[in-house]
Design a protein around this motif. Structure first.
Motif, PDB file in Angstrom:
ATOM      1  N   ASP A   6      22.974 -58.289 -53.518  1.00  0.00           N
ATOM      2  CA  ASP A   6      24.015 -59.305 -53.623  1.00  0.00           C
ATOM      3  C   ASP A   6      23.400 -60.695 -53.677  1.00  0.00           C
ATOM      4  O   ASP A   6      22.541 -61.045 -52.866  1.00  0.00           O
ATOM      5  N   VAL A   7      23.865 -61.465 -54.644  1.00  0.00           N
ATOM      6  CA  VAL A   7      23.374 -62.817 -54.887  1.00  0.00           C
ATOM      7  C   VAL A   7      24.577 -63.751 -54.904  1.00  0.00           C
ATOM      8  O   VAL A   7      25.628 -63.415 -55.455  1.00  0.00           O
ATOM      9  N   LEU A   8      24.415 -64.934 -54.295  1.00  0.00           N
ATOM     10  CA  LEU A   8      25.461 -65.949 -54.336  1.00  0.00           C
ATOM     11  C   LEU A   8      24.900 -67.208 -54.980  1.00  0.00           C
ATOM     12  O   LEU A   8      23.839 -67.702 -54.584  1.00  0.00           O
ATOM     13  N   VAL A  35      26.339 -60.427 -58.632  1.00  0.00           N
ATOM     14  CA  VAL A  35      26.212 -61.878 -58.535  1.00  0.00           C
ATOM     15  C   VAL A  35      27.600 -62.496 -58.427  1.00  0.00           C
ATOM     16  O   VAL A  35      28.460 -62.277 -59.281  1.00  0.00           O
ATOM     17  N   THR A  36      27.805 -63.250 -57.351  1.00  0.00           N
ATOM     18  CA  THR A  36      29.043 -64.008 -57.152  1.00  0.00           C
ATOM     19  C   THR A  36      28.737 -65.479 -57.366  1.00  0.00           C
ATOM     20  O   THR A  36      27.762 -65.997 -56.817  1.00  0.00           O
ATOM     21  N   VAL A 100      30.328 -61.819 -48.937  1.00  0.00           N
ATOM     22  CA  VAL A 100      29.296 -61.393 -49.887  1.00  0.00           C
ATOM     23  C   VAL A 100      28.024 -60.949 -49.178  1.00  0.00           C
ATOM     24  O   VAL A 100      27.365 -60.002 -49.591  1.00  0.00           O
ATOM     25  N   PRO A 102      24.927 -62.390 -48.983  1.00  0.00           N
ATOM     26  CA  PRO A 102      23.881 -62.354 -50.008  1.00  0.00           C
ATOM     27  C   PRO A 102      22.481 -62.313 -49.432  1.00  0.00           C
ATOM     28  O   PRO A 102      22.199 -62.870 -48.370  1.00  0.00           O
ATOM     29  N   GLN A 103      21.593 -61.656 -50.165  1.00  0.00           N
ATOM     30  CA  GLN A 103      20.171 -61.712 -49.829  1.00  0.00           C
ATOM     31  C   GLN A 103      19.494 -62.929 -50.463  1.00  0.00           C
ATOM     32  O   GLN A 103      18.479 -63.400 -49.970  1.00  0.00           O
ATOM     33  N   VAL A 105      20.408 -66.836 -52.277  1.00  0.00           N
ATOM     34  CA  VAL A 105      21.401 -67.886 -52.491  1.00  0.00           C
ATOM     35  C   VAL A 105      20.774 -68.969 -53.367  1.00  0.00           C
ATOM     36  O   VAL A 105      19.641 -69.401 -53.126  1.00  0.00           O
ATOM     37  N   PRO A 147      19.851 -65.065 -45.340  1.00  0.00           N
ATOM     38  CA  PRO A 147      19.369 -64.619 -46.656  1.00  0.00           C
ATOM     39  C   PRO A 147      17.848 -64.510 -46.677  1.00  0.00           C
ATOM     40  O   PRO A 147      17.152 -65.210 -45.932  1.00  0.00           O
TER      41      PRO A 147
END
Length: 234
Positions: A6-8, A35-36, A100, A102-103, A105, A147
């Protein structure tokens, strides 16, 4: 970047995510990550695109996200030029972060020329701290883990120094395609040509050839970490 699910990406305005890290977004998607993208500030009209309706502009945003393979695009619609860093917008971003988890950001680097980009940089770092704390229960969700990587990207002001370079040879055409989805923005400037040229320059500087995006490496709430510049792998 192995094992990233997961990426933000936090963008001050529509298209900043494409310009700053569109190639890296496409690369994460290729590698199976969700990806968000959070776009903080709403559309700013100009005489060059006043004939474009809000629905048409929203379709441009959706088209760019689709080109990159973005899983979800969230628009906070904060007011341009009246944007303030109040508790409400912090909590809005904390909610997304806790959902989310995320790992990785991405956010604007800390010295961009646009004041709203610098404000979103500050907003994101503060929201990251808030999302990891035991407070702010009104946002729902559990505190998120830190993250693995927080990266600052360049838009209006290319960085004088960077700590990380990601090769995007295989993604440069996707990045340009996503930028061209913003037809109204290309009336302001030839952004599609600009992002190709900058990526070519960054590739030459960081790896001797090819295309690359470069980033400021950030530790949460502190100065950039002191690591050397390097190239990512395709």
């Amino acid at each position: 970047m192995t094992g990233v699910t997961d990426v933000l990406v936090v963008a001050p305005h529509p298209d900043d995510d494409v310009i700053g890290c569109g190639g890296s977004i496409a690369k994460h998607v290729r590698d199976g990550a969700r990806v968000t993208v959070v776009i903080v500030i709403g559309r700013e009209r100009s005489a060059l695109d006043d004939s474009v309706s809000d629905a048409e502009f929203a379709a441009e945003t959706e088209g760019a996200a689709k080109a990159l393979g973005v899983h979800r695009c969230i628009r906070l619609e904060e007011p341009s030029r009246d944007f303030v860093l109040d508790r409400r917008v912090h909590l809005d971003l904390v909610r997304v972060l806790r959902e989310v988890r995320p790992q990785v950001v991405y956010l604007p680097h800390d010295n961009d020329d646009d004041v709203e980009h610098r404000m979103v940089h500050q907003l994101t770092l503060e929201a990251l701290w808030m999302a990891q704390s035991e407070f702010f229960q009104e946002t729902g969700g559990r505190p998120m883990p830190a993250p693995r990587l927080v990266l600052g990207y360049e838009v209006w002001a290319p960085m004088a120094r960077f700590q990380y370079a990601e090769a995007i040879d295989g993604q440069i055409e996707t990045k340009v395609e996503a930028m061209r989805a913003y037809a109204s923005q290309l009336r302001h400037a030839a952004w599609d040509e600009g992002i190709r040229g900058l990526a070519r320059y960054r590739g030459a500087v960081s790896a001797g050839s090819g295309y690359a995006e470069v980033f400021q490496v950030l530790s949460l709430g502190s100065l950039p970490s002191s690591v050397g510049a390097g190239g990512g792998h395709d």
